[in-house]
Design a protein around this motif. Sequence first.
Motif, PDB file in Angstrom:
ATOM      1  N   MET B   5       0.847  -1.222  -0.006  1.00 10.20           N
ATOM      2  CA  MET B   5      -0.059   0.100  -0.193  1.00 10.20           C
ATOM      3  C   MET B   5       0.955   1.136  -0.026  1.00 10.20           C
ATOM      4  SD  MET B   5      -2.862  -1.291   0.200  1.00 10.20           S
ATOM      5  CE  MET B   5      -4.115  -0.215   0.484  1.00 10.20           C
ATOM      6  N   ARG B   6       0.321   2.251  -0.398  1.00 11.01           N
ATOM      7  CA  ARG B   6       0.892   3.798  -0.543  1.00 11.01           C
ATOM      8  C   ARG B   6       0.102   4.661   0.222  1.00 11.01           C
ATOM      9  NH1 ARG B   6       4.690   0.899  -0.769  1.00 11.01           N
ATOM     10  NH2 ARG B   6       6.363   0.904  -2.276  1.00 11.01           N
ATOM     11  N   LYS B   7       0.583   5.655   0.721  1.00 10.36           N
ATOM     12  CA  LYS B   7      -0.169   6.807   1.400  1.00 10.36           C
ATOM     13  C   LYS B   7      -0.268   7.908   0.448  1.00 10.36           C
ATOM     14  CE  LYS B   7      -0.565   8.283   6.041  1.00 10.36           C
ATOM     15  NZ  LYS B   7       0.218   8.649   7.180  1.00 10.36           N
ATOM     16  N   ILE B  33      -8.223   8.278   5.190  1.00  6.37           N
ATOM     17  CA  ILE B  33      -7.822   8.313   6.476  1.00  6.37           C
ATOM     18  C   ILE B  33      -8.248   9.810   7.164  1.00  6.37           C
ATOM     19  CG2 ILE B  33      -5.735   8.280   8.013  1.00  6.37           C
ATOM     20  CD1 ILE B  33      -4.005   7.488   5.633  1.00  6.37           C
ATOM     21  N   TRP B 281      -5.391   5.770   1.919  1.00  9.47           N
ATOM     22  CA  TRP B 281      -4.507   4.726   1.354  1.00  9.47           C
ATOM     23  C   TRP B 281      -4.833   4.070  -0.131  1.00  9.47           C
ATOM     24  CZ3 TRP B 281      -0.264   3.684   3.880  1.00  9.47           C
ATOM     25  CH2 TRP B 281      -0.439   4.063   5.396  1.00  9.47           C
ATOM     26  N   CYS B 283      -3.655   1.138  -3.304  1.00 12.75           N
ATOM     27  CA  CYS B 283      -2.915  -0.056  -3.505  1.00 12.75           C
ATOM     28  C   CYS B 283      -1.614   0.474  -4.516  1.00 12.75           C
ATOM     29  CB  CYS B 283      -3.537  -0.915  -4.412  1.00 12.75           C
ATOM     30  SG  CYS B 283      -4.984  -1.719  -3.699  1.00 12.75           S
ATOM     31  N   PRO B 308       4.435   3.538   3.380  1.00 16.74           N
ATOM     32  CA  PRO B 308       4.012   3.848   4.975  1.00 16.74           C
ATOM     33  C   PRO B 308       5.097   3.513   5.661  1.00 16.74           C
ATOM     34  CG  PRO B 308       3.373   1.532   3.961  1.00 16.74           C
ATOM     35  CD  PRO B 308       3.876   2.581   2.693  1.00 16.74           C
ATOM     36  N   ASP B 312       2.602   3.670  10.665  1.00 14.57           N
ATOM     37  CA  ASP B 312       1.243   3.563  10.089  1.00 14.57           C
ATOM     38  C   ASP B 312       0.864   1.955  10.065  1.00 14.57           C
ATOM     39  OD1 ASP B 312       0.982   5.981   9.139  1.00 14.57           O
ATOM     40  OD2 ASP B 312       2.336   5.917   7.660  1.00 14.57           O
ATOM     41  N   PRO B 314      -1.289   0.150   7.308  1.00 14.30           N
ATOM     42  CA  PRO B 314      -2.316   0.276   6.232  1.00 14.30           C
ATOM     43  C   PRO B 314      -3.157  -0.668   6.114  1.00 14.30           C
ATOM     44  CG  PRO B 314      -0.128  -0.549   5.492  1.00 14.30           C
ATOM     45  CD  PRO B 314       0.080  -0.053   7.138  1.00 14.30           C
ATOM     46  N   THR B 316      -5.184  -4.060   4.635  1.00 17.93           N
ATOM     47  CA  THR B 316      -4.687  -5.147   3.842  1.00 17.93           C
ATOM     48  C   THR B 316      -5.734  -5.357   2.606  1.00 17.93           C
ATOM     49  OG1 THR B 316      -4.229  -6.270   5.815  1.00 17.93           O
ATOM     50  CG2 THR B 316      -4.111  -7.618   3.718  1.00 17.93           C
ATOM     51  N   PRO B 339      -0.676  -6.628   7.180  1.00 18.53           N
ATOM     52  CA  PRO B 339       0.392  -6.214   6.225  1.00 18.53           C
ATOM     53  C   PRO B 339       1.629  -6.989   6.145  1.00 18.53           C
ATOM     54  CG  PRO B 339      -0.464  -4.343   7.005  1.00 18.53           C
ATOM     55  CD  PRO B 339      -0.958  -5.254   8.212  1.00 18.53           C
ATOM     56  N   PHE B 610      -9.976  -2.963   3.498  1.00 26.85           N
ATOM     57  CA  PHE B 610      -9.691  -1.709   2.697  1.00 26.85           C
ATOM     58  C   PHE B 610     -11.171  -1.295   2.619  1.00 26.85           C
ATOM     59  CE2 PHE B 610      -8.796  -0.183  -1.606  1.00 26.85           C
ATOM     60  CZ  PHE B 610      -8.137   0.986  -1.373  1.00 26.85           C
TER      61      PHE B 610
END
Lengths: 155, 628
Positions: B5-7, B33, B281, B283, B308, B312, B314, B316, B339, B610
């Motif tokens: 995952m990426r923020k 978030i 968040w 993908c 992350p 953090d 994140p 899943t 994660p 998610f």
Amino acid sequence: MTQGIIIAAFGAAICALLSGIGSAVGVQIAGQAAAGVTSDQPDLFGKVLVLQALPGTQGIYGFLLAVLILVQTGLISGNPHSITVMQGWAYFASALPIAIVGLLSGIAQGKTAAAAIHMTGKDPDSSAKGITMTALVETYAILALLASILILFSI
Amino acid sequence: MIIPMRKMRLIIFQNDEKTVLEALQKTGEFMPIESKETAADTSLKSNAVSRSDELQRTHQMLKLSNQYHKKYYHHFLEQQPEISYETFLKENLKGKEICKKFQLYDNQLKALDTDIGQCSKEIETLQPWEKLDIPLNQLKQDQYVSVTAGMISEVFEQDLKRIGEETGAEIHTYGKVKKNLCFLIIQTNKEMPDLTSRLKKLEFSNVNLPSYPCTAAQKLKDLKEKISHNEQKKIEIDQCIRELSQDEKDLKLLAEQYETKQEIENIKFQETNETILIQGWVCKDRINLLKEVVHDTVQYYDLEFIKPSKSDFPPTVTRNPYFWAQFETITDMYSKPNPSEIDPALVAGPWYWVIFGMMMGDVGYGICMLLIFYFFRKVKKPKGNAKKLINTLFYSSFTTIIFGVLFGSYFGETWHPILFAPLTNPLKMLYFTLVVGILHIFSGMAIKIVENVKEGHFWDAIFDQVSWMLLISGLGLLFLPSARFIGKLLAILGAVIILCTAGRENKKLSKKIVGGLLGLYNISSYLSDILSYSRILALSLATGVIGMVMNLLARMVAVNIGGMIIALVIYIIGHSFNLAMSLLSAYVHDSRLQYIEFFNKFYEGGGKPFKPLSIQSNHVDVKIDKNN
């Protein structure tokens, strides 16, 4: 009809009888909780029904062993084998584990199921956890059934 | 597989907030978030409050409409309507109008009900006075004579007469209410107090008759007419609602439109005077898509994607090949993977599939499952987790058929087993289930080995997993006469490793020794785990025996044509019951074997699901044109 056959028949009767009572009481306990939850949240009917059905398996196991005894002694086909008194008692013994454990674990599982149903009422997503907790009780009924079957087939 | 995952951090002007969020919602790939700082400010935006009111009202009206829409059979076969995204965004005027109409009818019904209630109450009071032939408003006190209406228990009827004769008052009796006699007294004003005090002793109670300018009988007739008129009106409105509930779809659509809008309106982000910081968040493999979406919707923005950090947590997202993905529902019910671990679905799925088949193990039931779940899938088109569960059961019908052939079980009848029949050979079946159990547990431990090695704990894998695998397989081999020597060797090697290393985390030597002994004691937990797989035998026997009994019962009654029909009924009901119970047991106990015996060897779980912003569509299929 020999005395041995009568004793074996008693064995078949007692395992269907006691484990059936255990399941009936267990399902009843769970059913009261399920009715309570459903009256408040009718959507949960499906989920709580699964939980209510769980304590019903002991009765099936007892019935299963009763049928197996009837098959092994030839009673079910109408011409019983000649069985000595000692063998009759052995058949009777094979009925005891699932009869007694079925009776008590059915009731115990009913109580666990009732608690799990209340939990589902508060948090519907946790019903799978409730199912697992309730199924843990059943392990011992399964072990008892296994013991019964092993005794039965080693006679 | 767990997707990294990426923020996402996006800074835009506040004016653009709505359009950007709508665009993100359309993609269904962005999980916001919420800002913690503003979360304390619980006052909702004013339009959010009115939105939730509207939504609540729509749901109430849907409930009302449901009461009139009791065509379950029709409902079951009904397919969900499809609409385009553009229509979904448009204001649903028809739905709003229907909602208003429903509300109007609802209010009218309520008003009519209150009116009917009041009328029947009045009828109750007036009923006993039906024979009183003077208009009610003329019953009043004048200069010399007073007229009083009252009630007295019927046991005092004689006493009442006596008092009337003694005091010279005129007493007329009328009907009775709940064993109370209703009567009218006419007496001169002077002697009235004496009379009332005597009557009080008989528990006399005053009745205040309403002063209508007509007789009681006339008023009663009017009231009854009014009630029947109201009832008639109610039937008319009922009919209107029934007709209106045909358009329930629009009402459902309206509810979902409100829900979709509400989802956006309820999120809070950090704001400055002019700008807003949107965090969420996404993908990692969807970054480009989101970049495009943002680029297309706003002119001025600042967008970045951050890895992350350790603090953090994140959500899943797991993505597996289609077959495996269906079994994720079983894992998810226990807990989502967190994660940082391996997604268990790749291993747990096939095992669930195989064990389910062993527990059912009957060709006939397998074919029934195949047909039932295939048609259920075709007709109902379930979504989300329900779809996965149905698919799981559908796939399991194949293993059920395969094991049915191996065990030679056909609707409870045994016919040419390829392996052996569990009913006549329970011991062989027991050994078979225990071997399956050992393999299942070993595959779980293998995952733990991979995890340990990945994290660089190579020796932990040897000490904690490989040692036990050696010991258990060694003990297992002791049962085979030809491999007894190797078995002994392996078991001793495993036991020695455990004895020497299980206490390695303690510093003192004495504690190390105690730890080693305690570690070896774990053998009991491994044994009970393995024995637990004997439930496969129990369930497969239960399915087989009950099926057999049903066949037996059917055969017993099938002596003539009438008997044949009864036999057919027994056959169908009996096997349906057995199929249902066996399915339930197999589902529950197969899950349990995964959760308790398998997962405790390696799985931690505790992942967050998610939950992206998405279009709420439980009742309609919203088609999104990807090119748009």
